[in-house]
Design a protein around this motif. Sequence first.
Motif, PDB file in Angstrom:
ATOM      1  N   LEU A  46     -41.140   9.093  40.118  1.00  0.00           N
ATOM      2  CA  LEU A  46     -41.255   8.791  41.551  1.00  0.00           C
ATOM      3  C   LEU A  46     -42.657   8.266  41.867  1.00  0.00           C
ATOM      4  O   LEU A  46     -43.638   8.671  41.232  1.00  0.00           O
ATOM      5  CB  LEU A  46     -40.959  10.040  42.389  1.00  0.00           C
ATOM      6  N   CYS A  48     -44.469   8.945  44.381  1.00  0.00           N
ATOM      7  CA  CYS A  48     -45.352  10.029  44.836  1.00  0.00           C
ATOM      8  C   CYS A  48     -45.937  10.764  43.625  1.00  0.00           C
ATOM      9  O   CYS A  48     -47.108  11.151  43.617  1.00  0.00           O
ATOM     10  CB  CYS A  48     -44.605  10.990  45.760  1.00  0.00           C
ATOM     11  N   PHE A 248     -37.818  16.168  42.178  1.00  0.00           N
ATOM     12  CA  PHE A 248     -39.102  15.497  41.934  1.00  0.00           C
ATOM     13  C   PHE A 248     -38.999  14.570  40.719  1.00  0.00           C
ATOM     14  O   PHE A 248     -39.993  13.992  40.294  1.00  0.00           O
ATOM     15  CB  PHE A 248     -40.218  16.527  41.718  1.00  0.00           C
ATOM     16  N   ILE A 297     -48.371  16.725  45.541  1.00  0.00           N
ATOM     17  CA  ILE A 297     -47.470  15.990  46.447  1.00  0.00           C
ATOM     18  C   ILE A 297     -47.250  16.801  47.723  1.00  0.00           C
ATOM     19  O   ILE A 297     -47.392  16.301  48.840  1.00  0.00           O
ATOM     20  CB  ILE A 297     -46.113  15.692  45.759  1.00  0.00           C
ATOM     21  N   ARG A 304     -46.307  13.659  50.554  1.00  0.00           N
ATOM     22  CA  ARG A 304     -45.107  14.418  50.910  1.00  0.00           C
ATOM     23  C   ARG A 304     -44.102  13.534  51.663  1.00  0.00           C
ATOM     24  O   ARG A 304     -42.898  13.571  51.409  1.00  0.00           O
ATOM     25  CB  ARG A 304     -45.491  15.639  51.761  1.00  0.00           C
ATOM     26  N   TRP A 307     -42.455  11.454  49.206  1.00  0.00           N
ATOM     27  CA  TRP A 307     -41.466  12.229  48.434  1.00  0.00           C
ATOM     28  C   TRP A 307     -40.153  12.390  49.207  1.00  0.00           C
ATOM     29  O   TRP A 307     -39.075  12.131  48.673  1.00  0.00           O
ATOM     30  CB  TRP A 307     -42.042  13.613  48.079  1.00  0.00           C
ATOM     31  N   GLU A 310     -38.292   9.277  49.016  1.00  0.00           N
ATOM     32  CA  GLU A 310     -37.742   8.976  47.681  1.00  0.00           C
ATOM     33  C   GLU A 310     -36.534   9.875  47.376  1.00  0.00           C
ATOM     34  O   GLU A 310     -35.574   9.439  46.740  1.00  0.00           O
ATOM     35  CB  GLU A 310     -38.838   9.107  46.612  1.00  0.00           C
TER      36      GLU A 310
END
Length: 397
Positions: A46, A48, A248, A297, A304, A307, A310
């Motif tokens: 990801l 992030c 994550f 993150i 955040r 995230w 995503e």
Amino acid sequence: MFEDVPLAPSDPILGLTEAFKKDPNPAKINLGVGVFTDSNGKTPLLNCAREAEKRLAGSAVSRVYLPIEGDPIYRAQMQSLILGADSEALFTKRVFTACAPGGTGALRVVADFLKQNFPSIKVWISNPTWPNHTQIFDAAGVRTERYAWFDPIGNCLDFGGLVSTLEKVPSGNAVLLHGCCHNPTGIDPTLEQWTQIAEILAARNILPIVDFAYQGFGTGIEEDAAGLRVLASRCRNMIVCSSCSKNFSLYADRVGAVSFLCDDESMAQRIGSQVKRVIRANYSNPPQHGFSVVASIMGDKDLRTMWVDEVRLMRERINGLRALFADTLAGKGIKQDFGFIKRQLGMFSFSGLSKEQVDELREKHSIYIVASGRVSVAGMNEKTMDRLCDAIASVLR
Ligand code: LMR
């Protein structure tokens, strides 16, 4: 010494990945293990996480052992992620959380904790469930029983069967529930059903253990925790095994957590001391890297937000693939209705394919599916959907 040690059967899920990797067919498709893939068939790091890693690399200082229970910042972040930032249990400090190597590591810590502190406890698991559940409790010497979950006729929750089993579970036993995106069926209870489950468990003094590995993959990060939070509002003692592998996309870093909800702060300290003993005898203390990535993150407003976005994109992709899979299959002239795939949530659906059909798909078409018929929708791809559905239609005929 080793002469008489027999060959163990390969793992029903990870063993399939081994076989898939060896398959020379360039058109092979892996719907076995629950791993998200993007439209290019890749499992992304990801953005992030990439950004958090850049920052961490710039500030790396030392690698001394972490405390047995792991990084305190990550532990506090996990507590609010699963229980909600406004959770009464967090304000009153009655939750003990330890880092754990993935959801599996968290479950194993729980199994050892139960064996040591409640030697005759039984853990009730859903029928069907993730095959590793039984292995983990068996390995720790904890006995398991099954509760009804799946109605194969309606392809839905057998709620009547579930309630009638729960009403027979002896007081002092534990019930393992999937917090969201049930693995393998993709079927979750409604909020009313969660409330009924919670009330039965509380009234009968049964310990809920929640396996929470897919937060954000069902309907949303907060929404997916609703059932677990209903349980927490009724059952004062409860255990949650959570994982950051999927949401994550840090599968290989083994980032998880185990949380114990206790009566009060002093009980949380006592329980924590026992959990730390279990961890010390298992793997001593957790690794650092993946936990630091998640903590960075969660601790940064921009990362955040990135995230959350995503996770939303991964969830929407899976839901889109569900619809495409069901619609493409429907267009193949088969008699079976796969519309239920669209109603289910998370990475998996229970396709209803038999072991023989699964074998044929692997042998003739290099399509890998778990023997139970569980398919990982998250491993599908729009470019190969037609071929996948043609192959499934051919084994259904
Ligand atoms: C799965 O069910 O496919 C995943 O949770 C991966 C695993 O460890 O089995």
